[in-house]
Design a protein around this motif. Structure first.
Motif, PDB file in Angstrom:
ATOM      1  N   PHE A  35      16.917-103.099  63.461  1.00 25.39           N
ATOM      2  CA  PHE A  35      15.916-102.458  62.759  1.00 25.39           C
ATOM      3  C   PHE A  35      16.713-100.986  62.386  1.00 25.39           C
ATOM      4  N   LEU A  36      17.451-100.273  63.354  1.00 27.86           N
ATOM      5  CA  LEU A  36      17.929 -99.012  62.913  1.00 27.86           C
ATOM      6  C   LEU A  36      19.278 -99.138  62.176  1.00 27.86           C
ATOM      7  N   LEU A  37      19.963-100.347  62.148  1.00 29.85           N
ATOM      8  CA  LEU A  37      21.021-100.542  61.177  1.00 29.85           C
ATOM      9  C   LEU A  37      20.135-100.574  59.557  1.00 29.85           C
ATOM     10  N   ILE A  38      18.999-100.892  59.534  1.00 34.12           N
ATOM     11  CA  ILE A  38      18.421-100.906  58.159  1.00 34.12           C
ATOM     12  C   ILE A  38      18.047 -99.458  58.075  1.00 34.12           C
ATOM     13  N   THR A  39      17.449 -98.733  59.083  1.00 30.66           N
ATOM     14  CA  THR A  39      17.077 -97.173  58.912  1.00 30.66           C
ATOM     15  C   THR A  39      18.405 -96.397  58.420  1.00 30.66           C
ATOM     16  N   PHE A  40      19.392 -96.326  59.078  1.00 34.55           N
ATOM     17  CA  PHE A  40      20.258 -95.384  59.116  1.00 34.55           C
ATOM     18  C   PHE A  40      21.786 -95.952  58.303  1.00 34.55           C
ATOM     19  N   GLY A  41      21.750 -97.304  58.016  1.00 37.00           N
ATOM     20  CA  GLY A  41      22.963 -97.879  57.620  1.00 37.00           C
ATOM     21  C   GLY A  41      23.977 -97.800  58.403  1.00 37.00           C
ATOM     22  N   THR A  42      25.088 -98.416  58.053  1.00 35.43           N
ATOM     23  CA  THR A  42      26.011 -99.006  59.025  1.00 35.43           C
ATOM     24  C   THR A  42      27.286 -97.818  59.242  1.00 35.43           C
ATOM     25  N   GLY A  43      27.165 -96.646  58.693  1.00 37.01           N
ATOM     26  CA  GLY A  43      28.284 -95.686  58.830  1.00 37.01           C
ATOM     27  C   GLY A  43      27.517 -94.090  59.038  1.00 37.01           C
ATOM     28  N   ALA A  44      28.228 -93.412  59.487  1.00 40.10           N
ATOM     29  CA  ALA A  44      27.866 -92.035  59.814  1.00 40.10           C
ATOM     30  C   ALA A  44      27.344 -91.370  58.392  1.00 40.10           C
ATOM     31  N   GLY A  45      27.970 -91.557  57.206  1.00 38.27           N
ATOM     32  CA  GLY A  45      27.820 -91.091  56.096  1.00 38.27           C
ATOM     33  C   GLY A  45      26.245 -91.593  55.610  1.00 38.27           C
ATOM     34  N   THR A  46      25.554 -92.490  55.970  1.00 34.83           N
ATOM     35  CA  THR A  46      24.427 -92.973  55.606  1.00 34.83           C
ATOM     36  C   THR A  46      23.390 -92.494  56.184  1.00 34.83           C
ATOM     37  N   VAL A  47      23.753 -91.952  57.340  1.00 32.71           N
ATOM     38  CA  VAL A  47      22.581 -91.300  58.354  1.00 32.71           C
ATOM     39  C   VAL A  47      21.702 -90.097  57.561  1.00 32.71           C
ATOM     40  N   GLU A  48      22.753 -89.271  57.039  1.00 31.88           N
ATOM     41  CA  GLU A  48      22.127 -87.959  56.341  1.00 31.88           C
ATOM     42  C   GLU A  48      21.154 -88.428  55.179  1.00 31.88           C
ATOM     43  N   SER A  49      21.420 -89.615  54.552  1.00 32.51           N
ATOM     44  CA  SER A  49      20.395 -89.963  53.537  1.00 32.51           C
ATOM     45  C   SER A  49      19.067 -90.243  54.001  1.00 32.51           C
ATOM     46  N   PHE A  50      18.773 -90.955  55.180  1.00 31.66           N
ATOM     47  CA  PHE A  50      17.601 -91.219  55.830  1.00 31.66           C
ATOM     48  C   PHE A  50      16.999 -89.796  56.041  1.00 31.66           C
TER      49      PHE A  50
END
Length: 155
Positions: A123-138
């Protein structure tokens, strides 16, 4: 090829929520009294146990539907990740039965405990994505959809 991509994206999300919707939610509905009895193991009173089961039912149905439809799916996945962690800590207490290495219920609970946290990771992969760059978008917009069924044109 686009329809196959959408089908795979939907199938992966369905696999993640299948435990909750329909199975766990349906079990709570059809065996409500038993579910409240299980919740009483953690809170020891019928009123709060009933509230916990109703909240759990709402989380399982509502968040699963959000993940499947893509509507606020990242926030819903974050809630379900927390739900998996809380249920592991409340109902999968492998340390409580006693000597872990002697076998029995403690070992079975241990594997259920780990499965809950592994599911939380999905579920956290859906939340944050698979890379460090996608965490900021959340963090920039936690209620935004990840648009799971959008198919991008080729290069």
């Amino acid at each position: 090829m686009a329809s196959l991509s959408v089908a795979i994206a939907f199938g992966v999300r369905l696999l993640l929520v299948l435990l909750f919707l329909p199975f766990s939610a349906l079990d709570k509905i059809l065996n409500f009294k038993g579910a409240v009895g299980q919740a009483r193991e953690a809170v020891h009173a019928t009123g709060p146990a009933t509230v916990l089961i109703l909240i759990g039912l709402g989380v399982e149905i509502g968040m699963s539907l959000c993940i499947l439809t893509g509507f606020a799916d990242r926030a819903a996945a974050f809630v379900l990740a927390g739900y998996c962690g809380v249920t592991a800590l409340l109902w999968k207490q492998f340390w409580a039965p006693g000597d872990f290495w002697a076998g029995g219920q403690g070992r079975a609970l241990f594997w259920d405990f780990l499965k809950n946290f592994a599911l939380a990771g999905g579920f956290l992969l859906i939340t944050f994505g698979t890379g460090a760059g996608t965490v900021e978008s959340f963090f920039a917009d936690p209620l935004a959809s990840s648009h799971p069924y959008a198919v991008q044109a080729g290069p």
